[in-house]
Structure formats: C-alpha cells, structure tokens
Design an enzyme around this catalytic site. Structure first.
Site, PDB file in Angstrom:
ATOM      1  N   PRO A   1       0.825  -1.204   0.000  1.00 32.14           N
ATOM      2  CA  PRO A   1       0.000   0.000   0.000  1.00 32.14           C
ATOM      3  C   PRO A   1       0.860   1.254   0.000  1.00 32.14           C
ATOM      4  CG  PRO A   1      -0.073  -1.083   2.136  1.00 32.14           C
ATOM      5  CD  PRO A   1       0.701  -1.982   1.233  1.00 32.14           C
ATOM      6  N   CYS A   2       0.504   2.226  -0.836  1.00 31.05           N
ATOM      7  CA  CYS A   2       1.214   3.511  -0.872  1.00 31.05           C
ATOM      8  C   CYS A   2       0.169   4.601  -0.679  1.00 31.05           C
ATOM      9  CB  CYS A   2       1.921   3.699  -2.207  1.00 31.05           C
ATOM     10  SG  CYS A   2       3.229   2.528  -2.501  1.00 31.05           S
ATOM     11  N   GLN A   3      -0.342   4.715   0.554  1.00 30.22           N
ATOM     12  CA  GLN A   3      -1.422   5.676   0.774  1.00 30.22           C
ATOM     13  C   GLN A   3      -0.953   7.111   0.708  1.00 30.22           C
ATOM     14  OE1 GLN A   3      -1.982   3.374   3.947  1.00 30.22           O
ATOM     15  NE2 GLN A   3      -3.807   2.293   3.242  1.00 30.22           N
ATOM     16  N   GLY A   4       0.362   7.294   0.740  1.00 28.24           N
ATOM     17  CA  GLY A   4       0.908   8.650   0.675  1.00 28.24           C
ATOM     18  C   GLY A   4       0.789   9.286  -0.703  1.00 28.24           C
ATOM     19  N   VAL A   5       0.306   8.544  -1.696  1.00 34.46           N
ATOM     20  CA  VAL A   5       0.171   9.142  -3.025  1.00 34.46           C
ATOM     21  C   VAL A   5      -1.277   9.415  -3.381  1.00 34.46           C
ATOM     22  CG1 VAL A   5       2.236   7.974  -3.899  1.00 34.46           C
ATOM     23  CG2 VAL A   5       0.009   6.925  -4.280  1.00 34.46           C
TER      24      VAL A   5
END
Ligand code: SAH
Length: 705
Positions: A317-321
C-alpha cells in the site's frame, strides 16, 4: 554514448554515421533523481543498449569508448574482469515501451511481431507439461485475489504455481485467505516484522538444520545441557512444562513495547487455548522441542528461505500518493511513512532473491511527484540486477464490467525469461490520464490495429442472475434460485475443480450455495432516501424532492418549496450530497444501470459519494455483487464483519487480470516468449476456457430435493 552501426555520405555530401544509443541509468525512466536515494546504488559504469537510433555528422564524435557486453550468466569473476578492463559495460537492453529493462536474449531471438500464443497448453485431455511446482509468496495478500488469479493463469499455461505463503496484517483478510487456500501458510503480521522473522529463521535453520544438531555451544544449547542433568528432579509446583513449540513470530505479541523473536508454546497437559508466546531465552530448558520445531519447520517450509521462492507477488500500500491525502510529501515521497511499504517490499525481494516479482499498485505511483515511486520500484529492481517491465492494465479489458486501471511491474532474474503483458481480450474504452513518462506503458492495442476484441461487459452480464435481497439480509449463505443467464455467470459459478483451482480441496465447501450475497445495511434514513430514488438509468439524489439544478449543472436546494424530510425529521437530501464536489457531482445515491461499466469497485459501500445502488432494488450492491465485478469465482468466500468483506473485495487485484498475468508468467517459466515486444496476445479461447470445461458440476446448479 552509442554504438556506431553505419557510416554513410548524405545527399548533401556530408559524412554521417548512424548511432544506436547507450543509456546511462539516469537517462532511462529511472531518472537522475533516483540516484540520490541512498538505500540502493547503481554501478555508475553500467549502461543499457537502447533501440533508439539517430544519424549524426561525423564531426560530432568526441571520443572512442570501450563498452563491453557482460553476459549475466557468467561467473562473477569473469564479469569483474571484463568490467575492470572497460570504460562501461552493458548486460541489458532498455526500451521506453513498457519501461523495459531486459537481458539480451530477446535481441538475439529477433522476432519482431507481436508474440501470439495460439494454443492453451492444458486443453481437455492434455497433461500439464511441467510436474515441478513453483512456489509463490503473496505479500500484502489481502484475501488473496492476486495469488488466486496468478495460480489459475499459470495452470492454463501448463505450470503448477502454488501460493505457499501469504502475509497480511489484517486478520479478517487472513481468515478469508486461509479458508480459500487451506494449504497456504498464512501469516497475520506486518510485512516489516515478517522480514525480520525471515532473517532470524534463516539463521536458526543454518544453525540447527544445515550445520546439524551437534553444533551446540549457543547459550540456548548450553542452558539445555545444564538442564538435562536435572532431568529427574521434580519440577517446582508452578513451573509449566513445554510440550512442543507450535509457531514463531517476530514482533510484540505480548504487547511489551519491545520487538523480538517469539515462539508459541503448547504446554504439557494443556490445550491450544492455553498456548502462550515466549521469548527465545525463556525456552532454555526446552532445547529438544526447539530443535524439533526448527527442523520440522524447515522440512515443511513454514517460512521461505533466501533462494527458495520462485515468485513474489504483492501490492504494497502507498497511501501517501492518494489524491485524498492532503499532506503529501512531494519532494521526497519515501520520507512519508505511508509509502514505506514499497521499501519493505523491495527489501524482502532483495533478501529472498525470487526468480520472479510481480508488484501491483495504483496508477498514482506513476503520477504523484512525477512518478517518483514507480521510478523507485524500477530502480530498486534494476539495481538488484533484475530485468523489469511496467504496464498499466484496465480490468474491464479482461472481461469485467469494471474500468479500474492499475500499474504492474514485473521483475525477473537475468537467467529467466522476462514476462510480457497480456493484451486485452475485451474492448473497453480507456479513460483517465496516463502519466507522461509512462505513456507507452498502457497495455493496449494501437488504435489502428485490427483487434477482434470481444464486446465490453456490462453490469447485467455480471449480476442479473442473483436472487433479490433486501436492505437487511441476515444470511450469508443462500440458494441461487435460478440458472445462470450469461456466459460470465456460467463461468463465475464454476466449482473450484472446474476452474482448476487446486488450492481448494476443502470438504466443508457447500456446493451449490451462494455466499456473501448481503448488502451493507443502510440505516433507516438512508434506506428511506434510497427508496425514493427512481428506478431508472442515471437516477441519483438530484431526482429527490427539493433539489434543483442551477447554472453550470450545479445543484442547489429549491428555495420555493419547504425542505423535504425523512420520517426521523432529518432532511431528505443531506447537505453533504448538495455540497459534494461543489454541487457538481451526481454520484451521491446514484443507481447503477444494467448497461453500464462500473468505474472502480472501492472498499466502502456507503452510497453517500459513489454510485453503488442496485439498478432496481432499494439497497447497495452486495458483497457478492462487488466480488463478481472484481471477477472472484463464486466459490471464493469472504470472512469478517461485512465492512471488512467489502474492504477485501475492494482492495483486490481483479482476478481475471491476475489470471491473465499468471498465464504470462507461466509462458515465461516455460521459456515460451520470443521477440522483444513487451506485449503478447492471449489465446483466442482464454476467457471462456472454464466454460468449455464445465461439466455440469458448476456451483450454480441448484439441486432440487
Ligand atoms: N493483493 C491483494 C490486496 C492487497 S490490499 C489482493 O489481490 O487481494 C493491501 C493489503 O495490505 C491490505 O490487505 C492491508 O491489510 C495490507 N497491509 C497494509 N499495511 C501492511 C503491512 N505493514 N504489513 C502487512 N500488510 C499490510
């Protein structure tokens, strides 16, 4: 930097040469910015041979460079010798099509056309060619859609791929995965703890298995030896005796505030409910149990060891994008803890050195901060000497009524064949912005190609056979009540056996039943609102009493009539619906319609800001309906509270996409791909293979008693 392939005299009588370019890492899609990231390094003498050629005047030659080709299969000493005697070296080609870094095998094979696989290798009666079982580790597995699809697809290419291990920190997702894949080692833990565990486990295996049981001398063994002398002494009253060790983890299972290695102990004369987690030094008196646990764990491969994994797949998961996240780190997205899992994923790849890697992610990793995270992923793989290739795939193109675009990155050891991306089978119009540097990574036909694609699927194809259910539906197992109506429905109802899903051999399967056909229950206010949304295409909150559409398609409350209320006294049209996207949206409380392709199945089921209402029933789509839109076979059950089930389905890689990628992996494992084209055509019958094999034992056939 380039290779001169020709000298010639121009019509202007000037002297020219044709040059095929070599790219440095910074000239490729990886970009110079990534060279500043210090968790990995590229050899600054490594270049990549590109297919780009151009003509230049002879005067533009500056100097001669000695650039050697290094065969990735050579022994390290030979490589080092070659490299040290040259200015630069190359071992791979680079191409902007699908951001491909591939070894030179493809160049030598030379086939230029789109690679077509004409036949399915495991048609009825034809044996699966390869008896070897390839092992798969599914990281951030969720309920396991990605590995399920990969295994199904590999099977169709005649390769037996087995999801041996899966890791996810969500216990409900793990429960689902365990049910649907009873023989997978499912680990409910954080990926970062899993990596520490792998390192510790490797050390333990080396010590107690590889180097044999005679290599005592550790504190543990020492303690054990001392204890052996006391064997006959009676145990003090409150001392428990270890029967055996049953599990291992790295982390903080007892919430002590400190991470470490722990073992789960089954106590003599106690059952599993009394198991406890104990630290390694608490086991000093149980050397034999300890050794037995490590040896049998090694034998049964309870955890993967470096070099023992064939394939790693996962969607860190890359929720920072995410576009919803206001505090995004534009300058250094890796600083953001929410993007840390991409690093962990690559660290696990680095540690285990699998033959193949397949990473999935949202397309935002290619858009946000000029695609920094996408470039980072490629950069890590290439720095580890993996071949790599990136593609954006639209789920609907593989036979689903859902748009959903996702980014996938293949990695392959230099000794392996790099998989290609499977071209669409269904004609779905591509929407949404494709990020610039990656514009040649969309997995699609050229607009001009004669494509012979199947018609895009619509909602009706996927769910029209499902029985009517109410907003409140307490049962998660029911009868179908009718036969399938479409090809899709016949396929999705196949039993695990007919779908060739070997992971599922569970006697508890309730054949012929329909699972998880339950909607998130709307509260009374919302249910009342939904009942007033007309049963027609496109209907939404704008059709409710008291709303009017003003200038520029913006909604507002009609000032001429008193505000309509629901029975509880709350407004019929909530304020959030009016103000959503500054009044421009028609999504709140919107009905889907039979002839539509759904944008993207998400993890929430509330109808407040998305179109998720059933076309004709007064409720949101059920978990099963969403699962169908994601291509989950009907036999695939979900576990946990209903909201968790929606999350698992919404997070998933669409099964038909993973299945197509699994086929591509299978072809690569068989060494089938030739040519340097990044895309290939699936066999004609790829999407209806299941139906061809359906033998009447499909789960959808209801037995009448
Ligand atoms: N590939 C899956 C879906 C993955 S969604 C499929 O096809 O079904 C991402 C998953 O990552 C979620 O299930 C979430 O629980 C898990 N996750 C998030 N952070 C994690 C971490 N630090 N360690 C392990 N799992 C994590």
């Amino acid at each position: 930097m380039g290779r001169i392939t020709e000298f010639f005299e121009g019509t202007d009588h000037g002297l020219y040469f044709t040059c095929r370019s070599f790219f440095r890492v910074a000239d490729t899609v990886i970009s110079p910015k990534l060279l500043q990231v210090h968790d990995h390094q590229h050899n600054d003498r490594r270049v990549f041979l590109s297919e780009e050629k151009n003509d230049n005047l002879i005067e533009s030659i500056i100097c001669k460079l000695y650039i050697v080709y290094v065969d990735p299969d050579d022994i390290p000493q030979a490589k080092d010798r070659l490299i040290s005697n040259s200015d630069f070296y190359y071992d791979m080609c680079y191409s902007v099509a699908c951001s491909t870094f591939a070894n030179m095998r493809a160049e030598n094979d030379g086939a230029a056309d789109i690679d077509t696989t004409s036949d399915i290798s495991c048609e009825e009666g034809k044996p699966v060619a390869d008896l070897v079982t390839y092992s798969l580790l599914d990281l951030y597995s969720g309920c396991g859609a990605m590995s399920t699809g990969l295994c199904l697809g590999a099977e169709l290419a005649g390769i037996k791929l087995e999801a041996k291990w899966a890791v996810d920190m969500n216990s409900h997702a793990c429960e689902s995965l365990k049910h649907n894949h009873p023989s997978t080692q499912v680990r409910n833990e954080k990926a970062e703890d899993f990596l520490s565990l792998l390192q510790q486990w490797n050390a333990l295996c080396k010590k107690y298995v590889i180097h044999g049981s005679n290599s005592l001398g550790s504190d543990l063994a020492q303690a054990s030896n001392n204890d052996e002398n006391d064997e006959n002494e009676p145990l003090p009253k409150d001392v428990f005796e270890v029967a055996r060790l049953v599990d291992i983890c790295y982390g903080d299972p007892n919430k002590t505030g400190k991470n470490g290695l722990w073992f789960k102990v089954r106590w003599k004369k106690y059952d599993a409910s009394q198991d406890t987690w104990e630290p390694i030094d608490g086991l000093s008196g149980s050397y034999e149990c300890f050794k037995e646990f490590v040896q049998s764990g090694y034998r049964d491969s309870i955890l993967p060891l470096p070099g023992s994994v064939d394939v790693i797949c996962g969607g860190p998961p890359c929720q920072g994008v995410s576009g919803f996240n206001r505090f995004r780190e534009h300058d250094d997205p890796l600083k953001d803890d929410k993007n840390k899992q991409l690093v962990v994923f690559m660290d696990i790849v680095k540690y285990l050195q699998p033959k193949y890697v397949l990473m999935e992610n949202v397309v935002d990793i290619l858009k946000f901060a000029d695609g920094f995270l996408g470039r980072y992923a490629l950069s890590r793989l290439v720095a580890m000497n993996y071949q790599a290739r990136l593609g954006m795939m639209v789920a609907g193109c593989y036979g689903l009524p859902q748009f959903r675009m996702r980014a996938f990155i293949w990695g392959a050891l230099p000794s392996m064949v790099l998989p290609k991306f499977p071209l669409p089978t269904h004609d779905v119009i591509k929407r949404g912005l494709v990020p610039n540097a990656f514009s040649r990574c969309l997995v699609a036909y050229e607009e001009t190609t004669n494509k012979h694609l199947k018609k895009a699927l619509v909602l009706e194809d996927a769910i029209s056979d499902l029985p009517k259910v109410q907003n409140h539906q307490p049962n998660d197992v029911m009868e179908y009540g009718s036969d399938p109506k479409t090809e899709f429905q016949r396929y999705i109802r196949l039993s695990s056996k007919d779908m060739k899903d070997h992971s599922f051999v569970d006697a508890r399967t309730k054949e012929g039943k329909l699972f998880d056909h339950q909607p998130l229950q709307l509260n009374n206010d919302d249910h009342e609102r939904v009942r007033q949304i007309p049963v027609q295409k496109g209907a939404n909150f704008r059709h409710l009493k008291g709303v009017r559409v003003g200038a520029k398609n913006t909604v507002e409350l009609d000032p001429d009539i008193p505000r309509a209320l629901v029975s509880s006294g709350k407004p019929l049209v909530p304020d959030y619906a009016i103000s959503f996207i500054k009044g421009k949206s028609s999504k709140p409380f919107r009905r889907l319609w039979w002839d539509e392709t759904v944008p993207t199945v998400v993890t929430r089921a509330e109808p407040h800001n998305q179109a998720i209402l059933h076309p004709t029933q007064h409720r949101v789509l059920t978990v099963r309906e969403n699962a169908r839109l994601q291509g989950f076979p009907d036999y695939y059950r979900l576990f946990g509270p209903i909201k968790e089930k929606y999350i698992q389905v919404g997070n998933a890689v669409s099964v038909p996409v993973a299945r197509a990628l699994g086929y591509s992996l299978g072809q690569a494992l068989r060494g089938e791909f030739v040519g340097d084209q990044p895309l290939f055509k699936l066999p004609e019958d790829f999407t209806c293979i299941g139906q061809a094999r359906a033998t009447g034992s499909s789960v959808g056939v209801v037995e009448t008693e």
